[in-house]
Design a protein around this motif. Structure first.
Motif, PDB file in Angstrom:
ATOM      1  N   VAL A   1      34.319  80.377  42.947  1.00 32.82           N
ATOM      2  CA  VAL A   1      33.523  79.168  43.166  1.00 32.82           C
ATOM      3  C   VAL A   1      32.348  79.528  44.063  1.00 32.82           C
ATOM      4  O   VAL A   1      32.523  80.176  45.106  1.00 32.82           O
ATOM      5  CB  VAL A   1      34.363  78.042  43.808  1.00 32.82           C
ATOM      6  CG1 VAL A   1      33.475  76.857  44.181  1.00 32.82           C
ATOM      7  CG2 VAL A   1      35.472  77.601  42.861  1.00 32.82           C
ATOM      8  N   ALA A   2      31.166  79.111  43.659  1.00 35.36           N
ATOM      9  CA  ALA A   2      29.944  79.358  44.433  1.00 35.36           C
ATOM     10  C   ALA A   2      29.295  78.041  44.808  1.00 35.36           C
ATOM     11  O   ALA A   2      29.320  77.082  44.037  1.00 35.36           O
ATOM     12  CB  ALA A   2      28.971  80.209  43.621  1.00 35.36           C
ATOM     13  N   LEU A   3      28.702  78.007  45.980  1.00 36.73           N
ATOM     14  CA  LEU A   3      27.897  76.871  46.404  1.00 36.73           C
ATOM     15  C   LEU A   3      26.461  77.344  46.524  1.00 36.73           C
ATOM     16  O   LEU A   3      26.192  78.392  47.119  1.00 36.73           O
ATOM     17  CB  LEU A   3      28.398  76.324  47.736  1.00 36.73           C
ATOM     18  CG  LEU A   3      27.644  75.132  48.350  1.00 36.73           C
ATOM     19  CD1 LEU A   3      28.600  74.237  49.141  1.00 36.73           C
ATOM     20  CD2 LEU A   3      26.488  75.580  49.261  1.00 36.73           C
ATOM     21  N   VAL A   4      25.533  76.576  45.957  1.00 39.38           N
ATOM     22  CA  VAL A   4      24.107  76.921  45.990  1.00 39.38           C
ATOM     23  C   VAL A   4      23.321  75.734  46.530  1.00 39.38           C
ATOM     24  O   VAL A   4      23.390  74.634  45.968  1.00 39.38           O
ATOM     25  CB  VAL A   4      23.576  77.293  44.585  1.00 39.38           C
ATOM     26  CG1 VAL A   4      22.101  77.695  44.655  1.00 39.38           C
ATOM     27  CG2 VAL A   4      24.405  78.406  43.956  1.00 39.38           C
ATOM     28  N   THR A   5      22.569  75.953  47.613  1.00 35.96           N
ATOM     29  CA  THR A   5      21.706  74.891  48.117  1.00 35.96           C
ATOM     30  C   THR A   5      20.333  74.979  47.441  1.00 35.96           C
ATOM     31  O   THR A   5      19.923  76.039  46.966  1.00 35.96           O
ATOM     32  CB  THR A   5      21.534  74.968  49.646  1.00 35.96           C
ATOM     33  OG1 THR A   5      20.816  76.155  50.001  1.00 35.96           O
ATOM     34  CG2 THR A   5      22.890  74.957  50.347  1.00 35.96           C
ATOM     35  N   GLY A   6      19.648  73.846  47.400  1.00 34.11           N
ATOM     36  CA  GLY A   6      18.373  73.807  46.691  1.00 34.11           C
ATOM     37  C   GLY A   6      18.543  74.062  45.210  1.00 34.11           C
ATOM     38  O   GLY A   6      17.692  74.656  44.549  1.00 34.11           O
ATOM     39  N   ALA A   7      19.651  73.566  44.659  1.00 31.33           N
ATOM     40  CA  ALA A   7      20.059  73.921  43.299  1.00 31.33           C
ATOM     41  C   ALA A   7      19.442  73.052  42.213  1.00 31.33           C
ATOM     42  O   ALA A   7      19.685  73.282  41.030  1.00 31.33           O
ATOM     43  CB  ALA A   7      21.588  73.850  43.192  1.00 31.33           C
ATOM     44  N   ALA A   8      18.639  72.070  42.577  1.00 32.71           N
ATOM     45  CA  ALA A   8      18.150  71.120  41.584  1.00 32.71           C
ATOM     46  C   ALA A   8      16.994  71.650  40.749  1.00 32.71           C
ATOM     47  O   ALA A   8      16.718  71.121  39.671  1.00 32.71           O
ATOM     48  CB  ALA A   8      17.732  69.817  42.266  1.00 32.71           C
ATOM     49  N   GLN A   9      16.320  72.693  41.240  1.00 35.36           N
ATOM     50  CA  GLN A   9      15.149  73.174  40.510  1.00 35.36           C
ATOM     51  C   GLN A   9      14.819  74.599  40.937  1.00 35.36           C
ATOM     52  O   GLN A   9      15.402  75.142  41.876  1.00 35.36           O
ATOM     53  CB  GLN A   9      13.945  72.271  40.772  1.00 35.36           C
ATOM     54  CG  GLN A   9      13.537  72.203  42.229  1.00 35.36           C
ATOM     55  CD  GLN A   9      12.492  71.132  42.478  1.00 35.36           C
ATOM     56  OE1 GLN A   9      11.896  70.582  41.557  1.00 35.36           O
ATOM     57  NE2 GLN A   9      12.265  70.812  43.745  1.00 35.36           N
TER      58      GLN A   9
END
Length: 260
Positions: free
Chosen positions: A8-16
């Motif tokens: 499982v990975a979490l990515v911030t700023g993932a919307a674009q």
């Protein structure tokens, strides 16, 4: 089967932009993904793209400059997706301004996102990894501007140099626990951020719209602008098992523009 299948990975700023490309690449490589951003509508679109790749996701609206929100996002990712092995602190903003015109508000705004956001991301990830005995991976967004300071990008450059320092210090602290911390340093990436940079550069220098972007691209040895997918491919390497003996590093991935 992907190299990070079942993680499982979490990515911030993932919307674009780069964050979206990273999230989709990690999903294509076999990870379920927690998508974190302020833009709820765009997050939903990326979640649909992750589902089309056959992976699960959860969307979390959070401001990375807020410590409590970042810690809550990490906790929610674990709760929604069952574990957490990879955290990508990608969210960031840019400012274009002569250093003589910088205000206190300018400094506070960019430091809160680009520096504090990474501090909170490292902190929340480390806390989760340590609590669950996970030899996790933390990956931070720096930049070519974290290796060279650029005119009219003084504050942005300073924040990206700071990310390199945070990456080194956190790597040394967390290495005894088997947690790695690295950063990636993109160059001139064809995203909305560079549209903003070009427009602001033109306003301050009098250059024609598009001229600053073209000038930087002309300096790239490989002869083209970088794509978000170029960056995502390198982040995928940092997230995978082949990078497990690498920590504290901030390599350039810029097509040959800045050399170190």
């Amino acid at each position: 089967m992907g190299a990070i299948e079942g993680t499982v990975a979490l990515v911030t700023g993932a919307a674009q932009g780069i964050g979206r490309a990273i999230a989709l690449r990690l999903a294509a490589d076999g990870a379920d993904v927690a998508l974190v951003d302020l833009n709820e509508d765009k997050l939903a679109g990326v979640a649909g793209e992750v589902a089309a790749l056959g992976r699960k996701s959860t969307t979390i609206v959070a401001n990375v400059s807020d410590r409590a929100q970042v810690h809550a996002a990490v906790a929610q990712a674990r709760e929604d997706l069952g574990s957490l092995e990879i955290v990508v602190n990608n969210a960031g903003i840019v400012q274009v301004k002569p250093i003589t015109d910088v205000t206190h508000d300018d400094l506070s705004a960019i430091v809160d996102v680009n520096v504090a956001g990474v501090v909170w991301g490292i902190q929340a990830a480390a806390k989760a990894f340590l609590e669950h005995g996970t030899k996790g991976t933390i990956i931070n967004a720096s930049s070519i501007a974290g290796h060279d300071g650029f005119a009219l990008l003084s504050l942005y450059s300073a924040t990206k140099f700071a990310v390199r320092a945070l990456t080194q210090a956190a790597a040394k602290e967390l290495a005894p626990h088997g947690i790695t911390v690295n950063a990636y340093c993109p160059g001139v990436v064809d995203t909305d951020m560079w549209v903003t940079v070009d427009a602001e550069m033109a306003r301050h220098t009098g250059a024609a719209p598009g001229a600053t972007y073209a000038q930087y691209v002309d300096g790239i040895a490989l002869g083209r602008a970088e794509t978000p997918e170029d960056v995502a491919g390198f982040v995928s390497y940092l997230a995978g098992p082949d990078a497990k003996y690498m920590t504290g590093q901030s390599p350039l991935i810029d097509g040959g523009l800045v050399y170190r």
